[in-house]
Design a protein around this motif. Structure first.
Motif, PDB file in Angstrom:
ATOM      1  N   THR A   1      12.408  12.595 -33.935  1.00 51.89           N
ATOM      2  CA  THR A   1      12.903  11.293 -34.369  1.00 51.89           C
ATOM      3  C   THR A   1      11.719  10.426 -34.753  1.00 51.89           C
ATOM      4  OG1 THR A   1      14.705  11.520 -32.791  1.00 51.89           O
ATOM      5  CG2 THR A   1      14.371   9.327 -33.743  1.00 51.89           C
ATOM      6  N   TYR A   2      11.702   9.968 -35.980  1.00 53.01           N
ATOM      7  CA  TYR A   2      10.664   9.058 -36.447  1.00 53.01           C
ATOM      8  C   TYR A   2      11.351   7.752 -36.813  1.00 53.01           C
ATOM      9  CZ  TYR A   2       6.964   7.138 -39.444  1.00 53.01           C
ATOM     10  OH  TYR A   2       6.024   6.318 -40.013  1.00 53.01           O
ATOM     11  N   MET A   3      11.079   6.733 -36.012  1.00 56.45           N
ATOM     12  CA  MET A   3      11.700   5.425 -36.229  1.00 56.45           C
ATOM     13  C   MET A   3      10.821   4.612 -37.174  1.00 56.45           C
ATOM     14  SD  MET A   3      14.466   5.188 -34.329  1.00 56.45           S
ATOM     15  CE  MET A   3      14.841   3.438 -34.198  1.00 56.45           C
ATOM     16  N   LEU A   4      11.418   4.072 -38.207  1.00 63.85           N
ATOM     17  CA  LEU A   4      10.687   3.147 -39.077  1.00 63.85           C
ATOM     18  C   LEU A   4      10.915   1.718 -38.599  1.00 63.85           C
ATOM     19  CD1 LEU A   4      11.569   4.764 -42.505  1.00 63.85           C
ATOM     20  CD2 LEU A   4       9.333   4.804 -41.405  1.00 63.85           C
ATOM     21  N   GLU A   5      12.161   1.422 -38.286  1.00 59.83           N
ATOM     22  CA  GLU A   5      12.523   0.086 -37.776  1.00 59.83           C
ATOM     23  C   GLU A   5      13.648   0.257 -36.786  1.00 59.83           C
ATOM     24  OE1 GLU A   5      13.017  -3.316 -40.687  1.00 59.83           O
ATOM     25  OE2 GLU A   5      12.815  -1.630 -42.069  1.00 59.83           O
ATOM     26  N   GLY A   6      13.675  -0.612 -35.770  1.00 60.41           N
ATOM     27  CA  GLY A   6      14.765  -0.595 -34.815  1.00 60.41           C
ATOM     28  C   GLY A   6      14.316  -0.096 -33.462  1.00 60.41           C
ATOM     29  N   ARG A   7      15.249  -0.101 -32.523  1.00 59.32           N
ATOM     30  CA  ARG A   7      14.959   0.297 -31.147  1.00 59.32           C
ATOM     31  C   ARG A   7      16.073   1.229 -30.664  1.00 59.32           C
ATOM     32  NH1 ARG A   7      11.796  -3.496 -28.365  1.00 59.32           N
ATOM     33  NH2 ARG A   7      13.123  -3.508 -26.524  1.00 59.32           N
ATOM     34  N   MET A   8      15.654   2.372 -30.162  1.00 58.12           N
ATOM     35  CA  MET A   8      16.599   3.388 -29.709  1.00 58.12           C
ATOM     36  C   MET A   8      16.151   3.902 -28.347  1.00 58.12           C
ATOM     37  SD  MET A   8      19.070   5.415 -31.383  1.00 58.12           S
ATOM     38  CE  MET A   8      18.618   6.215 -32.932  1.00 58.12           C
ATOM     39  N   ARG A   9      17.092   3.898 -27.385  1.00 58.35           N
ATOM     40  CA  ARG A   9      16.745   4.400 -26.051  1.00 58.35           C
ATOM     41  C   ARG A   9      17.278   5.812 -25.874  1.00 58.35           C
ATOM     42  NH1 ARG A   9      14.646   2.539 -21.465  1.00 58.35           N
ATOM     43  NH2 ARG A   9      14.495   0.454 -22.356  1.00 58.35           N
ATOM     44  N   HIS A  10      16.443   6.668 -25.341  1.00 59.12           N
ATOM     45  CA  HIS A  10      16.921   8.036 -25.048  1.00 59.12           C
ATOM     46  C   HIS A  10      16.830   8.299 -23.552  1.00 59.12           C
ATOM     47  CE1 HIS A  10      13.195  10.259 -24.044  1.00 59.12           C
ATOM     48  NE2 HIS A  10      12.628   9.293 -24.732  1.00 59.12           N
ATOM     49  N   LYS A  11      17.787   9.078 -23.074  1.00 58.89           N
ATOM     50  CA  LYS A  11      17.830   9.482 -21.659  1.00 58.89           C
ATOM     51  C   LYS A  11      18.318  10.905 -21.622  1.00 58.89           C
ATOM     52  CE  LYS A  11      19.412   5.130 -19.665  1.00 58.89           C
ATOM     53  NZ  LYS A  11      20.468   4.408 -18.992  1.00 58.89           N
ATOM     54  N   ASP A  12      17.739  11.724 -20.748  1.00 54.59           N
ATOM     55  CA  ASP A  12      18.262  13.091 -20.643  1.00 54.59           C
ATOM     56  C   ASP A  12      18.604  13.462 -19.209  1.00 54.59           C
ATOM     57  OD1 ASP A  12      16.059  14.056 -19.272  1.00 54.59           O
ATOM     58  OD2 ASP A  12      15.202  15.117 -20.975  1.00 54.59           O
ATOM     59  N   ASN A  13      19.204  14.627 -19.064  1.00 55.82           N
ATOM     60  CA  ASN A  13      19.695  15.090 -17.765  1.00 55.82           C
ATOM     61  C   ASN A  13      18.579  15.610 -16.861  1.00 55.82           C
ATOM     62  OD1 ASN A  13      19.349  17.285 -19.531  1.00 55.82           O
ATOM     63  ND2 ASN A  13      20.691  18.580 -18.308  1.00 55.82           N
ATOM     64  N   HIS A  14      17.331  15.599 -17.343  1.00 52.97           N
ATOM     65  CA  HIS A  14      16.205  15.985 -16.495  1.00 52.97           C
ATOM     66  C   HIS A  14      15.466  14.749 -15.973  1.00 52.97           C
ATOM     67  CE1 HIS A  14      16.768  20.166 -17.744  1.00 52.97           C
ATOM     68  NE2 HIS A  14      16.853  19.738 -18.977  1.00 52.97           N
ATOM     69  N   GLY A  15      16.013  13.564 -16.239  1.00 51.64           N
ATOM     70  CA  GLY A  15      15.406  12.336 -15.733  1.00 51.64           C
ATOM     71  C   GLY A  15      14.413  11.700 -16.691  1.00 51.64           C
ATOM     72  N   ASN A  16      14.276  12.241 -17.888  1.00 51.78           N
ATOM     73  CA  ASN A  16      13.383  11.621 -18.883  1.00 51.78           C
ATOM     74  C   ASN A  16      14.090  10.466 -19.570  1.00 51.78           C
ATOM     75  OD1 ASN A  16      11.163  13.663 -18.726  1.00 51.78           O
ATOM     76  ND2 ASN A  16      12.810  15.004 -19.435  1.00 51.78           N
ATOM     77  N   GLU A  17      13.336   9.402 -19.807  1.00 48.49           N
ATOM     78  CA  GLU A  17      13.905   8.240 -20.483  1.00 48.49           C
ATOM     79  C   GLU A  17      12.793   7.541 -21.246  1.00 48.49           C
ATOM     80  OE1 GLU A  17      16.081   5.603 -17.928  1.00 48.49           O
ATOM     81  OE2 GLU A  17      16.218   4.046 -19.464  1.00 48.49           O
ATOM     82  N   GLY A  18      13.135   6.965 -22.384  1.00 45.85           N
ATOM     83  CA  GLY A  18      12.119   6.239 -23.135  1.00 45.85           C
ATOM     84  C   GLY A  18      12.749   5.392 -24.216  1.00 45.85           C
ATOM     85  N   LEU A  19      11.949   4.469 -24.731  1.00 45.82           N
ATOM     86  CA  LEU A  19      12.415   3.580 -25.784  1.00 45.82           C
ATOM     87  C   LEU A  19      11.603   3.854 -27.046  1.00 45.82           C
ATOM     88  CD1 LEU A  19      14.246   1.129 -26.497  1.00 45.82           C
ATOM     89  CD2 LEU A  19      12.300  -0.325 -25.876  1.00 45.82           C
ATOM     90  N   LEU A  20      12.305   4.232 -28.100  1.00 47.43           N
ATOM     91  CA  LEU A  20      11.649   4.448 -29.383  1.00 47.43           C
ATOM     92  C   LEU A  20      11.714   3.153 -30.176  1.00 47.43           C
ATOM     93  CD1 LEU A  20      13.139   7.946 -30.236  1.00 47.43           C
ATOM     94  CD2 LEU A  20      10.754   7.423 -29.705  1.00 47.43           C
ATOM     95  N   THR A  21      10.537   2.672 -30.592  1.00 46.39           N
ATOM     96  CA  THR A  21      10.482   1.433 -31.365  1.00 46.39           C
ATOM     97  C   THR A  21       9.956   1.742 -32.767  1.00 46.39           C
ATOM     98  OG1 THR A  21       8.263   1.037 -30.546  1.00 46.39           O
ATOM     99  CG2 THR A  21      10.066   0.063 -29.280  1.00 46.39           C
ATOM    100  N   GLY A  22       9.956   0.755 -33.623  1.00 44.35           N
ATOM    101  CA  GLY A  22       9.536   0.952 -35.007  1.00 44.35           C
ATOM    102  C   GLY A  22       8.135   1.568 -35.083  1.00 44.35           C
ATOM    103  N   GLY A  23       8.012   2.654 -35.830  1.00 42.26           N
ATOM    104  CA  GLY A  23       6.715   3.288 -36.019  1.00 42.26           C
ATOM    105  C   GLY A  23       6.413   4.374 -35.003  1.00 42.26           C
ATOM    106  N   SER A  24       7.312   4.572 -34.034  1.00 40.86           N
ATOM    107  CA  SER A  24       7.037   5.589 -33.009  1.00 40.86           C
ATOM    108  C   SER A  24       7.700   6.910 -33.382  1.00 40.86           C
ATOM    109  CB  SER A  24       7.522   5.106 -31.642  1.00 40.86           C
ATOM    110  OG  SER A  24       8.933   5.018 -31.630  1.00 40.86           O
ATOM    111  N   VAL A  25       7.230   7.966 -32.734  1.00 38.65           N
ATOM    112  CA  VAL A  25       7.811   9.283 -32.968  1.00 38.65           C
ATOM    113  C   VAL A  25       8.105   9.957 -31.640  1.00 38.65           C
ATOM    114  CG1 VAL A  25       5.602  10.530 -33.131  1.00 38.65           C
ATOM    115  CG2 VAL A  25       7.596  11.420 -34.322  1.00 38.65           C
TER     116      VAL A  25
END
Ligand code: FE
Length: 285
Positions: A73-97
């Motif tokens: 996932t390559y975000m150009l603009e916006g904010r997206m939160r991901h969470k998985d069943n192994h306990g990983n979580e993070g926030l993807l913001t503009g410009g992040s991969v």
């Protein structure tokens, strides 16, 4: 001087994506993974999302599984939160991969963390070879400041997500497919030449402006929202039109194995695909 003069790359085929919706009703344009382009080994899917209407993205992608490949996932603009069943979580913001190796299995959600404003970016699916399909899940996640931003010449800006350009290495590493993933911005009329690793399959997707790809007899135009499958050589020449241009250049070493896929499971055989459904239903992801 190189003893070997590499031949010029050109556009072998051009196509546009297909409007579709996925997740809980997110509107997007599917460019790879459609009837007109099933895959470009090792790339299984390319989705482009880009809208300032919250209704197009607000439903997000609630919990769903993946096995046997990678989602990028390559975000150009916006904010997206991901969470998985192994306990990983993070926030993807503009410009992040986020380069997620699903391997033997993750169940995750990808939900917008905004109720208004623009959401823009890409999701690319990259296949894994048989030997890596059941590997433990892994994340390579980078904020914009961790991604090299080069200006190889005036009017040319290049973000190196993966692969190498002019001595700068992108942070994402995947030995299986040795990917190149660049975000290239050209000012009006600016030109740039770069290399595609030998033997890789490569595509260019223009998302702003227009440009000319290749030189001489092989020069061909590429407009906004067109995908170009590249070939014929390793030396790629790009020249923006009068509005400038922005594009992603993506290349990877083809895997060359059978692909048996259904939805979020991509395996080598039908039996492995059936096993993925069973394992998911039995909560083994
Ligand atoms: Fe997903």
């Amino acid at each position: 001087m190189n003893a070997i003069v590499s031949s010029p790359a050109r556009i072998l085929r051009k196509l546009r994506g297909m409007p579709t919706s996925d997740g809980a009703g997110v509107k997007l344009v599917r460019v790879i993974g459609t009837p007109q382009l099933d895959m470009l080994d090792p790339f299984l899917m390319l989705d482009q999302f880009g809208t300032d209407k919250a209704d197009d993205y607000i439903a997000g992608f609630p919990a769903h599984p993946h096995r046997g490949f990678e989602t990028v996932t390559y975000m150009l603009e916006g904010r997206m939160r991901h969470k998985d069943n192994h306990g990983n979580e993070g926030l993807l913001t503009g410009g992040s991969v986020q380069w997620m190796t699903a391997g033997r299995g993750v169940v995750h959600s990808e939900m917008p963390e905004q109720e208004a404003g623009t959401m823009r970016g890409f999701q690319l699916w990259v296949n894994l070879p048989a030997k890596d399909k059941m590997a433990p899940p892994q994340y390579q996640e980078y904020a914009p400041e961790k991604i090299p931003l080069l200006q190889p010449k005036a009017g040319v800006t290049v973000k190196v997500i993966s692969g190498e350009v002019a001595g700068a290495r992108g942070p994402v590493v995947q030995p299986a497919t040795d990917p190149l993933y660049l975000d290239i911005a050209l000012d009006a009329d600016a030109g740039w030449e770069t290399g595609i690793p030998e033997g890789h399959n490569a595509f260019l997707f223009a998302f702003e402006g227009a440009l000319t790809v290749g030189e001489g007899d092989y020069a061909r135009a590429l407009e906004t929202h067109e995908l170009a499958i590249l070939g014929g050589g390793a030396q790629l020449s790009l020249r923006a039109g009068s509005r400038g241009a922005r594009m992603i250049l993506v290349a990877g070493r083809p895997i060359g194995e059978p692909v048996v896929r259904h939805g979020p499971f991509v395996m080598n055989t039908r039996q492995e695909l059936m096993q993925a459904f069973v394992d998911f239903q039995e909560g083994k992801f």
